[in-house]
Each structure stands twice: as structure tokens, then as C-alpha cells.
Design a protein around this motif. Structure first.
Motif, mmCIF file in Angstrom:
data_model
loop_
_atom_site.group_PDB
_atom_site.id
_atom_site.type_symbol
_atom_site.label_atom_id
_atom_site.label_comp_id
_atom_site.label_asym_id
_atom_site.label_seq_id
_atom_site.Cartn_x
_atom_site.Cartn_y
_atom_site.Cartn_z
ATOM 1 N N ILE A 1 0.841 -1.195 0.000
ATOM 2 C CA ILE A 1 0.000 0.000 0.000
ATOM 3 C C ILE A 1 0.878 1.248 0.000
ATOM 4 O O ILE A 1 0.655 2.178 -0.783
ATOM 5 N N GLU A 2 1.900 1.263 0.874
ATOM 6 C CA GLU A 2 2.799 2.417 0.961
ATOM 7 C C GLU A 2 3.540 2.663 -0.351
ATOM 8 O O GLU A 2 3.828 3.797 -0.708
ATOM 9 N N GLU A 3 3.848 1.582 -1.075
ATOM 10 C CA GLU A 3 4.559 1.699 -2.348
ATOM 11 C C GLU A 3 3.614 1.955 -3.523
ATOM 12 O O GLU A 3 4.049 1.995 -4.671
ATOM 13 N N GLY A 4 2.318 2.109 -3.238
ATOM 14 C CA GLY A 4 1.356 2.423 -4.279
ATOM 15 C C GLY A 4 0.988 1.260 -5.177
ATOM 16 O O GLY A 4 0.433 1.457 -6.258
ATOM 17 N N GLU A 5 1.264 0.040 -4.731
ATOM 18 C CA GLU A 5 0.991 -1.126 -5.568
ATOM 19 C C GLU A 5 -0.493 -1.442 -5.705
ATOM 20 O O GLU A 5 -0.869 -2.251 -6.548
ATOM 21 N N PHE A 6 -1.333 -0.807 -4.904
ATOM 22 C CA PHE A 6 -2.781 -1.008 -5.015
ATOM 23 C C PHE A 6 -3.469 0.127 -5.758
ATOM 24 O O PHE A 6 -4.688 0.156 -5.848
ATOM 25 N N ALA A 7 -2.702 1.056 -6.319
ATOM 26 C CA ALA A 7 -3.284 2.186 -7.036
ATOM 27 C C ALA A 7 -4.179 1.732 -8.183
ATOM 28 O O ALA A 7 -5.172 2.390 -8.506
ATOM 29 N N PHE A 8 -3.859 0.578 -8.773
ATOM 30 C CA PHE A 8 -4.675 0.052 -9.879
ATOM 31 C C PHE A 8 -6.102 -0.259 -9.453
ATOM 32 O O PHE A 8 -7.003 -0.367 -10.279
ATOM 33 N N ILE B 1 -13.850 -4.778 -2.051
ATOM 34 C CA ILE B 1 -12.620 -4.113 -1.634
ATOM 35 C C ILE B 1 -12.158 -3.165 -2.735
ATOM 36 O O ILE B 1 -12.186 -3.509 -3.910
ATOM 37 N N SER B 2 -11.729 -1.960 -2.312
ATOM 38 C CA SER B 2 -11.217 -0.969 -3.240
ATOM 39 C C SER B 2 -10.076 -0.220 -2.555
ATOM 40 O O SER B 2 -9.825 -0.408 -1.359
ATOM 41 N N GLU B 3 -9.403 0.629 -3.315
ATOM 42 C CA GLU B 3 -8.358 1.486 -2.772
ATOM 43 C C GLU B 3 -8.862 2.921 -2.811
ATOM 44 O O GLU B 3 -9.403 3.362 -3.817
ATOM 45 N N ARG B 4 -8.727 3.596 -1.688
ATOM 46 C CA ARG B 4 -9.158 4.990 -1.614
ATOM 47 C C ARG B 4 -8.173 5.760 -0.747
ATOM 48 O O ARG B 4 -7.961 5.395 0.412
ATOM 49 N N GLU B 5 -7.564 6.787 -1.321
ATOM 50 C CA GLU B 5 -6.654 7.675 -0.599
ATOM 51 C C GLU B 5 -5.556 6.896 0.134
ATOM 52 O O GLU B 5 -5.259 7.151 1.303
ATOM 53 N N GLY B 6 -4.977 5.918 -0.548
ATOM 54 C CA GLY B 6 -3.867 5.168 0.020
ATOM 55 C C GLY B 6 -4.245 4.134 1.056
ATOM 56 O O GLY B 6 -3.401 3.676 1.817
ATOM 57 N N LYS B 7 -5.520 3.754 1.088
ATOM 58 C CA LYS B 7 -5.981 2.728 2.035
ATOM 59 C C LYS B 7 -6.879 1.740 1.309
ATOM 60 O O LYS B 7 -7.573 2.106 0.350
ATOM 61 N N LEU B 8 -6.874 0.512 1.781
ATOM 62 C CA LEU B 8 -7.825 -0.469 1.271
ATOM 63 C C LEU B 8 -9.101 -0.333 2.089
ATOM 64 O O LEU B 8 -9.063 -0.306 3.318
ATOM 65 N N VAL B 9 -10.224 -0.205 1.385
ATOM 66 C CA VAL B 9 -11.515 -0.051 2.044
ATOM 67 C C VAL B 9 -12.399 -1.238 1.707
ATOM 68 O O VAL B 9 -12.293 -1.829 0.633
ATOM 69 N N VAL B 10 -13.259 -1.566 2.663
ATOM 70 C CA VAL B 10 -14.158 -2.713 2.521
ATOM 71 C C VAL B 10 -15.588 -2.203 2.601
ATOM 72 O O VAL B 10 -15.917 -1.400 3.475
ATOM 73 N N ALA B 11 -16.427 -2.680 1.695
ATOM 74 C CA ALA B 11 -17.841 -2.303 1.677
ATOM 75 C C ALA B 11 -18.703 -3.568 1.631
ATOM 76 O O ALA B 11 -18.253 -4.622 1.192
ATOM 77 N N ARG B 12 -19.923 -3.433 2.080
ATOM 78 C CA ARG B 12 -20.866 -4.553 2.043
ATOM 79 C C ARG B 12 -21.431 -4.728 0.633
ATOM 80 O O ARG B 12 -21.665 -5.829 0.177
ATOM 81 N N LYS B 13 -21.643 -3.607 -0.051
ATOM 82 C CA LYS B 13 -22.231 -3.620 -1.390
ATOM 83 C C LYS B 13 -21.544 -2.566 -2.240
ATOM 84 O O LYS B 13 -20.968 -1.620 -1.728
#
Length: 170
Positions: free
Chosen positions: A45-52, A71-83
Motif C-alpha cells: 500500500i505504501e509503495e502504491g501497488e494497489f493504485a490500480f 474491496i477498493s483502494e481509496r486515498e492510500g488505504k484499502l476499504v471494505v464495503a458490504r455492497k
């Protein structure tokens, strides 16, 4: 006797856990998943490998437990949603196979070709996610590495004691 008990436990665990796991409130699941993902993938995450994954959604489905997260990436963090409105790619498999992949006891490509791991949707995005997972250093799990490895070994040994039937394959 122990091998028979081990095999039965592995076969029955998803059925026994499915209902109690559905009772876990989603906000708790979300907090646990985001903390776990943040810890496990901290360096990536710190190296930006999840930017895609920014602006895109990965659906992860544990079919035999009835669990599903987006799961998505938002502002340098992985976020989890129900839908989400639209999942760009979906990874689904049963709990045992996913533990074996995470514990490095099974190759995701082998499970994919055996149709035990399903990857649907944007294949390029799915390949990026799979390659990132393959590059994961298990040491990033900290102390969670050892129970994961033990569970993967337990499942692997239970599966070695019999030929899987349609009922036990998921």
C-alpha cells in the motif's frame, strides 16, 4: 481415528460456521478486514501497488460460508464495503481453498483451472490482484502467520486422507 476426525471436522466446519458468521455485524467485519488488509499489505500500500484498484471494486466471496466483501483502494488505504453498484472483478472459492492459497499450500492458477477458484469480470484487473497476492510476504501477517499456516496444514492433511466427493468440494 484422528485422521477420520480431522477429515470430518474439515468437511463440516463451513456448515457449522456459516450461520454464526452471518450474525457478525458488518461494521465489525469491515473494521477487522480493513485493519487486517492494512497490516498484511502495509508495504504494498505504501509503495502504491494497489493504485490500480482505485475507483474499482474487487468482490471477494467465500461461497461455503456465505461471506462477501467488496474491496477498493481509496486515498492510500484499502476499504471494505458490504455492497457496491458494480464489481469490476470477482474472486470466489470455498473457505478451505482460500485458506490453502493464503497459506501457500495451493497454487491459485491450479485451483482456477480446476474450477475451484473463480475469477470473473475484468481479467486484467483479476490478474493484477492475483499477482499481487502471489507476491505477498507471509511475514507481513505477523503472529497471524502461524495459525494460518497451521490451519492450511490441517486442511491439507485432512484432504490427503480421502478422495473429495461432490459434497465436500463446495
Amino acid at each position: 481415528m484422528f485422521q477420520h476426525l480431522q477429515r470430518r471436522l474439515v468437511e463440516q466446519a463451513p456448515r457449522l460456521l456459516r450461520h454464526p458468521l452471518k450474525l457478525v455485524p458488518f461494521p465489525l467485519q469491515q473494521n477487522l478486514m480493513e485493519a487486517l488488509l492494512g497490516r498484511v499489505f502495509r508495504e504494498a500500500i505504501e509503495e502504491g501497488e494497489f493504485a490500480f484498484l482505485a475507483g474499482k471494486w474487487l468482490k471477494v466471496e467465500v461461497s461455503d460460508l456465505g461471506l462477501c466483501w467488496f474491496i477498493s483502494e481509496r486515498e492510500g488505504k484499502l476499504v471494505v464495503a458490504r455492497k457496491c453498484e458494480h464489481a469490476d472483478v470477482c474472486f470466489s472459492g470455498n473457505s478451505q481453498d482460500l485458506v490453502l492459497i493464503a497459506g501457500r499450500r495451493e497454487d491459485p492458477d491450479s485451483l482456477f483451472f480446476q474450477r475451484r477458484l473463480k475469477i470473473e469480470g475484468d481479467t486484467e484487473l483479476g490478474l493484477e490482484v492475483k499477482n499481487l497476492m502471489d507476491s505477498l510476504d507471509l511475514d507481513g501477517l505477523g503472529l497471524m502467520k502461524f495459525p494460518l499456516m497451521d490451519l492450511a496444514t490441517f486442511i491439507e492433511r485432512a484432504r490427503e486422507t480421502h478422495v473429495p466427493t461432490a459434497a465436500t468440494m463446495g
